[in-house]
Motif scaffolding. Structure first.
Motif, PDB file in Angstrom:
ATOM      1  N   ASP B 270       0.865  -1.178   0.000  1.00  0.00           N
ATOM      2  CA  ASP B 270       0.000   0.000   0.000  1.00  0.00           C
ATOM      3  C   ASP B 270       0.909   1.237   0.000  1.00  0.00           C
ATOM      4  OD1 ASP B 270      -1.617   2.129   0.572  1.00  0.00           O
ATOM      5  OD2 ASP B 270      -2.753   1.101   2.147  1.00  0.00           O
ATOM      6  N   PRO B 271       0.855   2.033  -1.071  1.00  0.00           N
ATOM      7  CA  PRO B 271       1.756   3.204  -1.107  1.00  0.00           C
ATOM      8  C   PRO B 271       1.512   4.159   0.058  1.00  0.00           C
ATOM      9  CG  PRO B 271       0.165   3.269  -2.929  1.00  0.00           C
ATOM     10  CD  PRO B 271       0.034   1.917  -2.285  1.00  0.00           C
ATOM     11  N   SER B 297       6.105  -3.271  -5.773  1.00  0.00           N
ATOM     12  CA  SER B 297       4.843  -3.606  -6.420  1.00  0.00           C
ATOM     13  C   SER B 297       3.722  -3.071  -5.542  1.00  0.00           C
ATOM     14  CB  SER B 297       4.747  -5.131  -6.566  1.00  0.00           C
ATOM     15  OG  SER B 297       3.412  -5.483  -6.889  1.00  0.00           O
ATOM     16  N   PHE B 298       3.035  -2.040  -6.051  1.00  0.00           N
ATOM     17  CA  PHE B 298       1.926  -1.469  -5.283  1.00  0.00           C
ATOM     18  C   PHE B 298       0.613  -2.077  -5.746  1.00  0.00           C
ATOM     19  CE2 PHE B 298       4.837   2.342  -4.797  1.00  0.00           C
ATOM     20  CZ  PHE B 298       5.073   2.121  -3.449  1.00  0.00           C
ATOM     21  N   LYS B 299      -0.288  -2.145  -4.824  1.00  0.00           N
ATOM     22  CA  LYS B 299      -1.606  -2.703  -5.113  1.00  0.00           C
ATOM     23  C   LYS B 299      -2.303  -1.863  -6.190  1.00  0.00           C
ATOM     24  CE  LYS B 299      -5.543  -4.447  -2.481  1.00  0.00           C
ATOM     25  NZ  LYS B 299      -6.696  -3.947  -3.194  1.00  0.00           N
ATOM     26  N   ASP B 300      -2.922  -2.552  -7.127  1.00  0.00           N
ATOM     27  CA  ASP B 300      -3.691  -1.923  -8.205  1.00  0.00           C
ATOM     28  C   ASP B 300      -2.843  -0.965  -9.046  1.00  0.00           C
ATOM     29  OD1 ASP B 300      -5.957  -3.242  -7.232  1.00  0.00           O
ATOM     30  OD2 ASP B 300      -6.376  -1.592  -5.829  1.00  0.00           O
ATOM     31  N   ASP B 301      -1.567  -1.191  -9.063  1.00  0.00           N
ATOM     32  CA  ASP B 301      -0.694  -0.327  -9.856  1.00  0.00           C
ATOM     33  C   ASP B 301       0.028  -1.203 -10.880  1.00  0.00           C
ATOM     34  OD1 ASP B 301       1.183   1.392 -10.894  1.00  0.00           O
ATOM     35  OD2 ASP B 301       1.753   2.255  -8.956  1.00  0.00           O
ATOM     36  N   GLN B 303       2.347  -0.465 -12.741  1.00  0.00           N
ATOM     37  CA  GLN B 303       3.729  -0.038 -12.961  1.00  0.00           C
ATOM     38  C   GLN B 303       4.641  -0.482 -11.817  1.00  0.00           C
ATOM     39  OE1 GLN B 303       5.087   2.715 -15.133  1.00  0.00           O
ATOM     40  NE2 GLN B 303       3.292   2.634 -16.461  1.00  0.00           N
ATOM     41  N   PHE B 305       7.493   0.422  -9.335  1.00  0.00           N
ATOM     42  CA  PHE B 305       8.011   1.652  -8.739  1.00  0.00           C
ATOM     43  C   PHE B 305       9.420   1.362  -8.241  1.00  0.00           C
ATOM     44  CE2 PHE B 305       8.823   4.935  -5.697  1.00  0.00           C
ATOM     45  CZ  PHE B 305       8.158   6.041  -6.204  1.00  0.00           C
ATOM     46  N   HIS B 318       7.854   5.830 -10.927  1.00  0.00           N
ATOM     47  CA  HIS B 318       7.365   4.685 -11.674  1.00  0.00           C
ATOM     48  C   HIS B 318       8.340   4.426 -12.808  1.00  0.00           C
ATOM     49  CE1 HIS B 318       3.423   5.405  -9.682  1.00  0.00           C
ATOM     50  NE2 HIS B 318       3.447   4.094  -9.702  1.00  0.00           N
TER      51      HIS B 318
END
Lengths: 335, 356
Positions: B270-271, B297-301, B303, B305, B318
């Motif tokens: 979670d960012p 690896s961010f949730k629902d992302d 890309q 980071f 990103h």
């Protein structure tokens, strides 16, 4: 917060004369009515009605320049301090013995010249010759006080006020933690302001050494200019023109700066008109505009182009504005 | 306006304790026929045997910022020198900074992140550290600078290998790995190394953070890729994801003071939890954290980071979309002094995103 400048205001584009300087322009000055551009390497360019005259004055990079209307003084990585007269005649004023870079210069009244190489600041006058002052660290800025024969020397952890003609008076150190780069006196001599390594200005009210901090910038502040009446200090380093109020006893202490929006790109250079409450601004995208302080109205002198504005200066009468860019574009706007 | 990345002049920093062979390496770089022109920033004139036009003497002025943070330092002389050199842009293709033997590489590296003008015109390419195969062991005992220089390095040359036995070199490598398992290691005599191992490394380029793996045995013929020894994630409970502890199974000596910590979490982060955590961590532990790096690896992302840091200074962005064939996890590494490993591990674990 002032209103946004009107971008559809009349343009001065047809009053601009441009030249290709062929190298990064690191300074713009006037000798009399003639615009003179200082290039990053070797030469200065005189832009007269007859054309462009290139005069080689250094054998390497030109690191600093200043002018008082009658002569231009430059310092270079060849360790030389050069004076250039309005007719283009130039001569070596001083040489650094060790060939170190001369990277700070300043001109005072009565023909006084100051420069520095490394930690040592020098002052040369016709009357008393050359004097030197060793700062606690590398000299990063020099400025003559508007009154009295006094030089401000910016360095790490503060600035020092030096009285070159009073050997008995010890230099007075103004302490403030951090690296102080450019330095400037307010025109009335009441305040001393430095631009720091971080995106902040620092200042002292000289009467009582009261320190002041002026912050909120996006980047390091590289360009400082006082309005003709001394009421404002105009600065680069933000997306708006930042004008710190220096009228009144306390200067900007406890007061917010006046902010004038013009376009939405970062301002790289500022130059206050020599008589009127108008500031010329140059952006990192190469646009140039004249901004009126009272109402924030702006007139575009040059649209955005490829390269950041790196030099900006008015002539003594305020009828010509010289500019230069990192990519070598240079020119003059005639009002 | 920031010029495109390709316009930026690469800067290679050469560090190493006195007598390790920095100047030998510098002379080798300058004398080899590579068609490149270098501006060289040195701390002492006279040692360079090559006639290079652009040699600048540096004072190594380390300046603290006025924010009171002791690790937010820049090399004031570098800010000034690079500004001066860039007036002669076109006269050189790259810059090499040779530091003194006692120099801390951090202020040099931080200069490129802190000063906007230096950062807009130049880019830190890599920190290259030369160590003396015969004397490093002693220096690690009596010179904290020597340890710092290893901890900061992207590339390490174990030089003067002709003066010691292969067994001694192995022991030394193990010792170096204990401090910094991520640098590329090369064994050299008279600093003889293929210059492409030293120059144009892009070690600080966020776009080049492709994977984060210890660079074991990079000098050895039997170099093997440890990165693929991943444990399967089958049955992994994302609600209770724990970072895997990877630094225990590395074959190296543990340095008593400077160590690295590598953590991996398979569940998306979670960012809104990660950024406050990392910012707080570097604010508190900044003086002890020398370098850090991560791929997240961010949730629902969609890309990746990536980020990196030096002491308290972090930069991140990103990078590109995660590829289908790529293992999507988050991996961070720290190299630092007396790192609070358990606290970092727990903090990182707390950044896992809740399952919606």
């Amino acid at each position: 917060m002032s209103k946004t400048g009107n971008l559809s205001a009349p343009s001065l584009a047809d009053r601009v004369r441009t030249v290709d300087a062929g190298a990064v322009v690191v300074g713009a000055h006037f000798l009399g009515a003639t615009p003179v551009f200082v290039l990053g390497e070797e030469a200065v360019l005189f832009l007269s009605a007859g054309g462009v005259r290139r005069i080689a004055i250094h054998s390497g990079a030109i690191l600093a320049s200043t002018a008082d209307g009658a002569r231009l003084v430059t310092g270079g990585d060849d360790g030389r301090l050069i004076a250039v007269a309005a007719d283009g005649v130039h001569r070596v004023l001083a040489r650094d013995g060790a060939g170190r870079w001369i990277d700070q210069v300043a001109l005072g009244r009565g023909g006084a010249v100051a420069w520095s190489a490394g930690r040592v600041a020098h002052v040369l006058t016709a009357k008393s010759g050359e004097r030197r002052f060793e700062a606690p660290s590398t000299v990063a800025g020099l400025a003559f006080a508007p009154k009295g024969f006094r030089l401000a020397v910016a360095h790490y952890n503060g600035a020092t006020l030096w009285f070159p003609d009073a050997p008995g008076v010890p230099p007075e150190k103004l302490d403030w933690k951090g690296s102080h780069l450019a330095v400037s006196f307010s025109p009335d001599g009441r305040f001393l302001v430095t631009a720091m390594q971080e995106p902040t200005l620092h200042g002292w009210r000289l009467a009582d050494r009261q320190p002041m901090r002026m912050s909120g910038y996006l980047t390091r502040v590289r360009s400082l200019s006082w309005t003709a009446d001394g009421h404002f200090l105009a600065t680069s380093g933000a997306e708006r023109l930042v004008l710190w109020p220096f009228d009144g006893k306390a200067g900007p202490m406890g007061r917010a700066p006046r902010l004038i929006s013009w376009g939405d790109t970062r301002i790289a250079m500022v130059a206050c008109h020599p008589c009127r409450p108008v500031v010329a601004v140059g952006t990192v995208e190469g646009a140039i505009a004249l901004v009126r302080i009272d109402d924030g109205a702006a007139i575009e002198a040059r649209p955005a182009a490829a390269s950041p504005v790196s030099a900006l200066a008015w002539d003594g009468s305020g009828s010509q504005l010289a500019f230069g860019c990192e990519n070598g574009e240079a020119g003059v706007v005639t009002l | 306006m920031t010029p495109p990345q390709t316009d930026k002049i690469p800067v290679t920093v050469l560090t190493g304790y006195l007598g390790a062979g920095k100047t030998t390496l510098l002379n080798r770089i300058l004398s080899e026929r590579h068609g490149k022109r270098y501006a060289v920033i040195v701390n002492e004139f006279g040692e360079i045997g090559i006639d290079t036009e652009l040699v600048v003497n540096a004072d190594e002025e380390v300046f603290e910022m006025s924010n009171g943070c002791v690790c937010c330092t820049v090399r004031g002389d570098l800010v000034r020198i690079i500004d001066g050199l860039m007036r002669r842009k076109g006269k050189f293709d790259a810059i090499i900074v040779e530091t003194t033997g006692l120099a801390d590489p951090a202020p040099v590296a931080q200069t490129f992140f802190i000063d906007d003008q230096v950062g807009a015109r130049t880019k830190l390419d890599a920190i290259v550290t030369v160590v003396d195969a015969k004397w490093l062991k002693d220096r690690l005992k009596d010179a904290p600078e020597a340890k710092n220089q290893i901890a900061f390095a992207d590339v390490i040359l174990i030089n003067k290998t002709d003066l010691v036995t292969p067994r001694e070199i192995d022991a030394l490598e193990s010792r170096i790995r204990g401090i910094n398992p991520y640098a590329r290691l090369h064994r050299t005599e008279r600093a003889r190394v293929d210059l492409k191992e030293v120059l144009d490394r892009n070690a600080f380029d966020l776009d080049r953070i492709l994977h984060i793996e210890p660079n074991f045995l990079a000098t050895d013929a039997q170099e093997h890729d440890r990165g693929h020894g991943q444990h399967g994630a089958a049955g992994h409970d994302h609600h209770h994801a724990h970072p895997r502890h990877e630094d225990d199974d590395l074959r190296h000596d543990h340095d008593e003071e400077i160590q690295s910590l590598s953590l991996t979490i398979e569940a998306p982060l979670d960012p809104d939890r990660f950024f406050p955590w990392i910012q707080d961590l570097v604010a508190k532990e900044g003086p002890n954290i020398l370098r850090c790096k991560g791929i997240l690896s961010f949730k629902d992302d969609p890309q990746r980071f990536v980020f990196q840091g030096v002491h308290m200074i972090l930069e991140g962005d990103h990078q590109r979309p995660w590829r289908g064939d790529e293992k999507r996890d988050s991996r961070i590494v720290f190299i630092g002094r007396n790192l609070p490993k358990e606290a970092i591990r727990a903090g990182f674990a707390s950044c896992v995103a809740s399952v919606a």
